[in-house]
Scaffold this motif. Structure first.
Motif, PDB file in Angstrom:
ATOM      1  N   VAL A 139      40.444  53.397  86.860  1.00 40.63           N
ATOM      2  CA  VAL A 139      41.668  54.342  87.127  1.00 40.63           C
ATOM      3  C   VAL A 139      42.605  53.793  85.725  1.00 40.63           C
ATOM      4  O   VAL A 139      43.242  54.735  85.538  1.00 40.63           O
ATOM      5  N   VAL A 140      42.594  52.688  85.392  1.00 36.07           N
ATOM      6  CA  VAL A 140      43.430  52.333  84.202  1.00 36.07           C
ATOM      7  C   VAL A 140      42.926  53.266  82.988  1.00 36.07           C
ATOM      8  O   VAL A 140      43.577  53.602  82.289  1.00 36.07           O
ATOM      9  N   LEU A 141      41.674  53.244  82.837  1.00 28.03           N
ATOM     10  CA  LEU A 141      41.358  54.131  81.653  1.00 28.03           C
ATOM     11  C   LEU A 141      41.648  55.571  81.757  1.00 28.03           C
ATOM     12  O   LEU A 141      42.046  56.279  80.731  1.00 28.03           O
ATOM     13  N   ALA A 142      41.524  56.157  82.984  1.00 26.84           N
ATOM     14  CA  ALA A 142      42.043  57.364  83.288  1.00 26.84           C
ATOM     15  C   ALA A 142      43.472  57.648  82.899  1.00 26.84           C
ATOM     16  O   ALA A 142      43.994  58.563  82.575  1.00 26.84           O
ATOM     17  N   LYS A 143      44.240  56.504  83.485  1.00 27.00           N
ATOM     18  CA  LYS A 143      45.769  56.869  83.107  1.00 27.00           C
ATOM     19  C   LYS A 143      46.119  56.722  81.834  1.00 27.00           C
ATOM     20  O   LYS A 143      46.926  57.504  81.061  1.00 27.00           O
ATOM     21  N   ALA A 144      45.243  55.859  80.773  1.00 24.93           N
ATOM     22  CA  ALA A 144      45.616  56.238  79.360  1.00 24.93           C
ATOM     23  C   ALA A 144      45.140  57.435  78.869  1.00 24.93           C
ATOM     24  O   ALA A 144      45.866  58.043  78.073  1.00 24.93           O
ATOM     25  N   LEU A 145      43.899  58.090  79.155  1.00 32.16           N
ATOM     26  CA  LEU A 145      43.533  59.391  78.940  1.00 32.16           C
ATOM     27  C   LEU A 145      44.895  60.371  79.454  1.00 32.16           C
ATOM     28  O   LEU A 145      44.926  61.287  78.523  1.00 32.16           O
ATOM     29  N   ALA A 146      45.364  60.201  80.655  1.00 31.70           N
ATOM     30  CA  ALA A 146      46.280  61.072  81.016  1.00 31.70           C
ATOM     31  C   ALA A 146      47.352  61.129  80.146  1.00 31.70           C
ATOM     32  O   ALA A 146      47.942  62.123  79.830  1.00 31.70           O
ATOM     33  N   ARG A 147      47.900  59.859  79.530  1.00 33.62           N
ATOM     34  CA  ARG A 147      48.970  59.705  78.557  1.00 33.62           C
ATOM     35  C   ARG A 147      48.648  60.502  77.361  1.00 33.62           C
ATOM     36  O   ARG A 147      49.577  60.955  76.819  1.00 33.62           O
ATOM     37  N   SER A 148      47.352  60.367  76.874  1.00 30.52           N
ATOM     38  CA  SER A 148      46.987  60.908  75.561  1.00 30.52           C
ATOM     39  C   SER A 148      46.641  62.591  75.757  1.00 30.52           C
ATOM     40  O   SER A 148      46.965  63.371  74.866  1.00 30.52           O
ATOM     41  N   GLY A 149      46.682  63.171  77.043  1.00 33.19           N
ATOM     42  CA  GLY A 149      46.548  64.281  77.421  1.00 33.19           C
ATOM     43  C   GLY A 149      45.028  64.958  76.979  1.00 33.19           C
ATOM     44  O   GLY A 149      44.836  66.206  76.912  1.00 33.19           O
ATOM     45  N   THR A 150      43.957  63.909  76.967  1.00 30.90           N
ATOM     46  CA  THR A 150      42.719  64.704  76.693  1.00 30.90           C
ATOM     47  C   THR A 150      41.771  63.498  77.149  1.00 30.90           C
ATOM     48  O   THR A 150      42.041  62.430  77.148  1.00 30.90           O
ATOM     49  N   GLN A 174      42.422  56.583  94.791  1.00 31.85           N
ATOM     50  CA  GLN A 174      43.517  55.929  93.795  1.00 31.85           C
ATOM     51  C   GLN A 174      43.538  57.036  92.570  1.00 31.85           C
ATOM     52  O   GLN A 174      44.729  57.143  92.063  1.00 31.85           O
ATOM     53  N   ILE A 175      42.529  57.645  92.155  1.00 32.42           N
ATOM     54  CA  ILE A 175      42.646  58.420  91.317  1.00 32.42           C
ATOM     55  C   ILE A 175      43.395  59.921  91.507  1.00 32.42           C
ATOM     56  O   ILE A 175      44.443  60.275  90.971  1.00 32.42           O
ATOM     57  N   LYS A 176      43.120  60.109  92.981  1.00 38.24           N
ATOM     58  CA  LYS A 176      43.971  61.127  93.698  1.00 38.24           C
ATOM     59  C   LYS A 176      45.468  60.633  93.821  1.00 38.24           C
ATOM     60  O   LYS A 176      46.519  61.597  93.317  1.00 38.24           O
ATOM     61  N   LEU A 177      45.621  59.532  94.179  1.00 36.84           N
ATOM     62  CA  LEU A 177      47.013  59.341  94.547  1.00 36.84           C
ATOM     63  C   LEU A 177      47.824  58.961  93.100  1.00 36.84           C
ATOM     64  O   LEU A 177      49.056  59.098  92.987  1.00 36.84           O
ATOM     65  N   GLN A 178      47.139  58.688  91.992  1.00 40.69           N
ATOM     66  CA  GLN A 178      47.738  58.216  90.738  1.00 40.69           C
ATOM     67  C   GLN A 178      48.239  59.766  89.836  1.00 40.69           C
ATOM     68  O   GLN A 178      48.513  59.768  88.910  1.00 40.69           O
ATOM     69  N   GLY A 179      47.548  60.798  90.468  1.00 44.96           N
ATOM     70  CA  GLY A 179      47.703  62.199  89.926  1.00 44.96           C
ATOM     71  C   GLY A 179      46.983  62.405  88.548  1.00 44.96           C
ATOM     72  O   GLY A 179      47.212  63.164  87.929  1.00 44.96           O
ATOM     73  N   ILE A 180      45.859  61.703  88.511  1.00 49.54           N
ATOM     74  CA  ILE A 180      44.685  61.776  87.256  1.00 49.54           C
ATOM     75  C   ILE A 180      43.626  62.369  87.724  1.00 49.54           C
ATOM     76  O   ILE A 180      42.713  61.983  86.592  1.00 49.54           O
ATOM     77  N   SER A 181      43.424  63.039  88.448  1.00 50.89           N
ATOM     78  CA  SER A 181      42.325  63.653  88.857  1.00 50.89           C
ATOM     79  C   SER A 181      41.524  64.639  87.633  1.00 50.89           C
ATOM     80  O   SER A 181      40.534  64.595  87.371  1.00 50.89           O
ATOM     81  N   PRO A 182      42.377  65.345  86.977  1.00 53.19           N
ATOM     82  CA  PRO A 182      41.856  65.904  85.591  1.00 53.19           C
ATOM     83  C   PRO A 182      41.298  65.166  84.560  1.00 53.19           C
ATOM     84  O   PRO A 182      40.515  65.537  83.902  1.00 53.19           O
ATOM     85  N   TYR A 183      41.436  63.709  84.665  1.00 53.12           N
ATOM     86  CA  TYR A 183      40.980  63.078  83.598  1.00 53.12           C
ATOM     87  C   TYR A 183      39.870  62.024  84.169  1.00 53.12           C
ATOM     88  O   TYR A 183      39.182  61.257  83.319  1.00 53.12           O
ATOM     89  N   ALA A 184      39.383  62.058  85.507  1.00 55.13           N
ATOM     90  CA  ALA A 184      38.553  61.099  86.010  1.00 55.13           C
ATOM     91  C   ALA A 184      37.934  61.615  87.390  1.00 55.13           C
ATOM     92  O   ALA A 184      38.511  62.281  88.250  1.00 55.13           O
ATOM     93  N   SER A 185      36.652  61.384  87.590  1.00 53.83           N
ATOM     94  CA  SER A 185      36.028  61.751  88.781  1.00 53.83           C
ATOM     95  C   SER A 185      35.063  60.649  88.895  1.00 53.83           C
ATOM     96  O   SER A 185      34.376  60.001  88.059  1.00 53.83           O
ATOM     97  N   VAL A 186      34.721  60.364  90.177  1.00 52.78           N
ATOM     98  CA  VAL A 186      33.789  59.350  90.773  1.00 52.78           C
ATOM     99  C   VAL A 186      32.820  60.139  91.635  1.00 52.78           C
ATOM    100  O   VAL A 186      33.007  60.835  92.489  1.00 52.78           O
ATOM    101  N   HIS A 187      31.591  59.670  91.417  1.00 51.69           N
ATOM    102  CA  HIS A 187      30.633  60.392  92.079  1.00 51.69           C
ATOM    103  C   HIS A 187      29.620  59.232  92.719  1.00 51.69           C
ATOM    104  O   HIS A 187      29.017  58.402  92.033  1.00 51.69           O
TER     105      HIS A 187
END
Length: 152
Positions: free
Chosen positions: A1-12, A31-44
């Motif tokens: 989640v932390v790394l996806a937030k960093a990606l979201a900030r960078s936009g890529t 957590q990814i969905k709640l943080q609004g960072i789904s475009p930057y992370a997925s869990v399988h």
């Protein structure tokens, strides 16, 4: 989640995470969905299964990485599945991801104080001499393997 937030900030970028326990995969996905960072992370959720990788039978995630990863991997973090002494469960991660690796890639391997991880790193760097090793956390905790387009 932390790394996806960093990606979201960078936009890529995008993180693809594998978890063999449904409970944790679901919790992280929420957590990814709640943080609004789904475009930057997925869990399988991918249970562990017997896999023949690099000529050895080992337990690894029961999935084809090509099914979820659409871009080349430029950062690979190997911190699972759980290390069971003598089973080298993490080694398939390197070999299964190899066809998806970008020309320039960094691979972070955790828990390198354990014998399985030490032998995995040794075999991988022997098989792939263009990778350079750098210990990045004290007390033999993690190592960074890097390969660049210009690696000789």
């Amino acid at each position: 989640v932390v790394l996806a937030k960093a990606l979201a900030r960078s936009g890529t970028g995008c993180i693809y995470s594998l978890d063999h326990k449904a409970k944790y995969a679901q919790k992280t996905s929420q957590q990814i969905k709640l943080q609004g960072i789904s475009p930057y992370a997925s869990v399988h959720h991918t249970p562990l299964a017997e896999l023949n990788s690099a000529g050895k039978n080992q337990r690894w995630y029961d999935m084809n990485l090509n099914e979820i990863i659409k871009n080349k991997i430029d950062l690979l973090i190997i911190d699972g599945p759980p290390g069971i002494p003598g089973e080298n469960n993490r080694e398939p991660g390197l070999y299964e991801a190899a066809p998806l690796m970008a020309e320039s890639i960094s691979i972070l391997v955790d828990d390198i104080h354990r014998e399985d991880e030490k032998s995995m790193i040794k075999r991988w760097t022997q098989d792939n001499p263009k990778f350079k090793k750098e210990e990045i956390a004290g007390d033999n905790q993690a190592i960074l393997l890097t390969k660049t387009k210009t690696s000789e």
